[in-house]
Design an enzyme around this catalytic site. Structure first.
Site, PDB file in Angstrom:
ATOM      1  N   ASP A  69      -2.244   6.244  26.992  1.00 39.37           N
ATOM      2  CA  ASP A  69      -1.367   7.033  26.272  1.00 39.37           C
ATOM      3  C   ASP A  69       0.112   6.552  26.294  1.00 39.37           C
ATOM      4  OD1 ASP A  69      -0.282   9.049  24.795  1.00 39.37           O
ATOM      5  OD2 ASP A  69      -0.468  10.596  26.356  1.00 39.37           O
ATOM      6  N   ASP A 113       2.108  -0.139  36.716  1.00 36.22           N
ATOM      7  CA  ASP A 113       3.625  -0.421  36.901  1.00 36.22           C
ATOM      8  C   ASP A 113       4.218  -1.604  36.355  1.00 36.22           C
ATOM      9  OD1 ASP A 113       2.190  -1.070  39.074  1.00 36.22           O
ATOM     10  OD2 ASP A 113       3.784  -0.167  40.564  1.00 36.22           O
ATOM     11  N   ASP A 152       2.382   3.691  23.496  1.00 34.23           N
ATOM     12  CA  ASP A 152       3.418   4.062  22.560  1.00 34.23           C
ATOM     13  C   ASP A 152       4.394   3.153  23.027  1.00 34.23           C
ATOM     14  OD1 ASP A 152       2.718   6.264  21.304  1.00 34.23           O
ATOM     15  OD2 ASP A 152       3.630   8.014  22.663  1.00 34.23           O
ATOM     16  N   LYS A 165      -4.462   1.522  38.693  1.00 38.62           N
ATOM     17  CA  LYS A 165      -3.385   1.724  39.887  1.00 38.62           C
ATOM     18  C   LYS A 165      -4.386   1.559  41.140  1.00 38.62           C
ATOM     19  CE  LYS A 165       0.728   2.623  41.647  1.00 38.62           C
ATOM     20  NZ  LYS A 165       1.657   1.482  41.574  1.00 38.62           N
ATOM     21  N   TYR A 205      -6.627  14.052  31.793  1.00 35.33           N
ATOM     22  CA  TYR A 205      -6.305  15.142  30.609  1.00 35.33           C
ATOM     23  C   TYR A 205      -7.469  16.152  30.465  1.00 35.33           C
ATOM     24  CZ  TYR A 205      -2.560  11.992  29.041  1.00 35.33           C
ATOM     25  OH  TYR A 205      -1.336  11.163  28.910  1.00 35.33           O
TER      26      TYR A 205
END
Ligand code: NAD
Length: 357
Positions: free
Chosen positions: A248, A224, A252, A191, A142
């Site tokens: 992020d 994942d 959620d 990852k 970001y």
């Protein structure tokens, strides 16, 4: 002990829910012999109305002079059409930066009494769930280099995920501090099978924990797989540390497992004990001023402040137990109301919780 708390009520339901949290903190103060003082400062839309700036200097100075900061929420229809850098939400981004807060901690807690609100099967969540996601907030993709261009295949765009050892170590420290106060287990999400930045993340988390928090058991989970496990068996997780983008998305997803936005708190922390504590929901302008908002997320945010800024672990637990008792007795605000339960407003819910301390 004396603690000076800056309160940024903000807009919409902000003042109502902050009043509820203050009521509960005052009761904790009486019961445990602490003196909490509250200084209110404007932020967001109300600050724009007052002086044209969503984060006035007075608010920054007040927060920096405080021991910790409690925030309601900002925003509302009235300011929706303002230019982006003048919007109430800008105040939020700026206060995090001014206070040097680089982590975001979001506990997704599903209370046993509200297990039916979860979109997951009852058997999976019937004993309650609490996943605490510690998200790196100021680095990664970001904030990395980005660009656009035109090549043989036409237009293209790119972003970069970049982390330094220092950035990874400081977020790992925040997660470890929480893990030692809880189950001494930490899940690190990355990852690393694909991304170089994730391989450094994984190596750094392990080396930092082994050196500084050898009592914590660290487990790696690929992002994942984590996304699947949160809906398959959310109760297996406790403290989870991850990068900005993964945090992020996963926070959620985890919040959704609880099914009730009015119950979830969050905090942002940096290198000092001073943090910013707030509910995850917004200013809910549709229900503002009606005394029907759920104050529990803000009350739990205040509880996190006691634990993480002031090291008052017992006082934190007292608030959690009070909330649990009130829910078990069947009291509900409108957003979490079920058949056969007793509906109350924001003020009364806050009073009931304070009474249980
Ligand atoms: P919201 O979270 O304010 O509301 C979404 C829905 O949930 C609404 O129906 C609302 O009534 C309900 N709700 C939220 N909190 C509740 C509570 N405590 N009790 C009962 N019901 C509750 O999100 P939104 O409607 O998308 O945004 C409204 C405003 O809030 C916008 O201006 C937005 O930019 C701002 N916002 C601020 C923050 C923040 O201050 N951290 C976060 C998100 C949105």
């Amino acid at each position: 002990m004396k603690y000076n708390i800056a309160v940024l009520d903000g807009d919409g339901i902000g003042p109502e829910i902050c009043a509820g949290a203050i009521k509960v903190l005052q009761k904790v103060g009486q019961k445990f012999g602490h003196e909490f003082t509250f200084s209110h400062y404007p932020i967001g839309g109300c600050a724009i109305d007052l002086c044209g700036d969503p984060l006035p200097q007075e608010t920054i100075d007040g927060c920096l002079a405080s021991d910790s900061v409690l925030l309601g929420a900002v925003g509302g229809y009235k300011w929706d059409n303002m230019p982006v850098d003048k919007r109430p939400e800008k105040g939020l981004l700026r206060i995090r930066k001014e206070l040097g807060l680089y982590s975001n901690i979001r506990p997704a807690k599903l209370w046993k009494a509200l297990a039916k609100a979860s979109p997951l099967k009852y058997e999976l969540v019937k004993d309650g769930v609490e996943i605490i996601i510690v998200r790196e907030l100021t680095g990664g993709i970001y904030f990395g280099e980005r660009g656009t261009g035109t090549g043989e295949d036409g237009d293209y765009a790119w972003d970069t995920e970049k982390y330094s050892v220092k950035e990874i170590e400081r977020i790992t420290r925040i997660a470890c501090e929480l893990a030692v106060k809880r189950g001494k287990k930490l899940v690190s999400v990355d990852k690393a099978n694909v991304l170089e930045s994730s391989r450094l993340w994984r190596k750094t988390v392990h080396e930092y924990c082994a050196k500084n928090y050898p009592q914590i058991e660290v487990m790696d989970v690929l992002v994942d797989n984590m996304a699947m496990q949160i809906v398959k068996n959310p109760a297996q997780f406790d403290v989870v540390v991850t990068s900005n983008i993964f945090g992020d998305i996963l926070s959620d997803e985890a919040a959704q497992v609880t099914g009730s936005i009015g119950m979830l708190a969050s905090s942002s922390l940096g290198d000092t004990k001073r943090g910013l504590y707030e509910p995850i929901h917004g200013s809910a302008p549709d229900i503002a001023g009606k005394d029907i908002a759920n104050p529990i997320a803000t009350i739990l945010a205040a509880a996190m402040m006691l634990r993480d800024s002031f090291d008052l672990v017992q006082e934190y637990a007292a608030i959690e137990i009070a909330v649990q008792k009130v829910l078990n007795e069947g009291w509900r605000t409108a957003d979490i109301m079920e058949d056969g339960k007793k509906q109350v407003g924001c003020r009364e819910m806050s009073r009931l919780i304070a009474e249980q301390i």
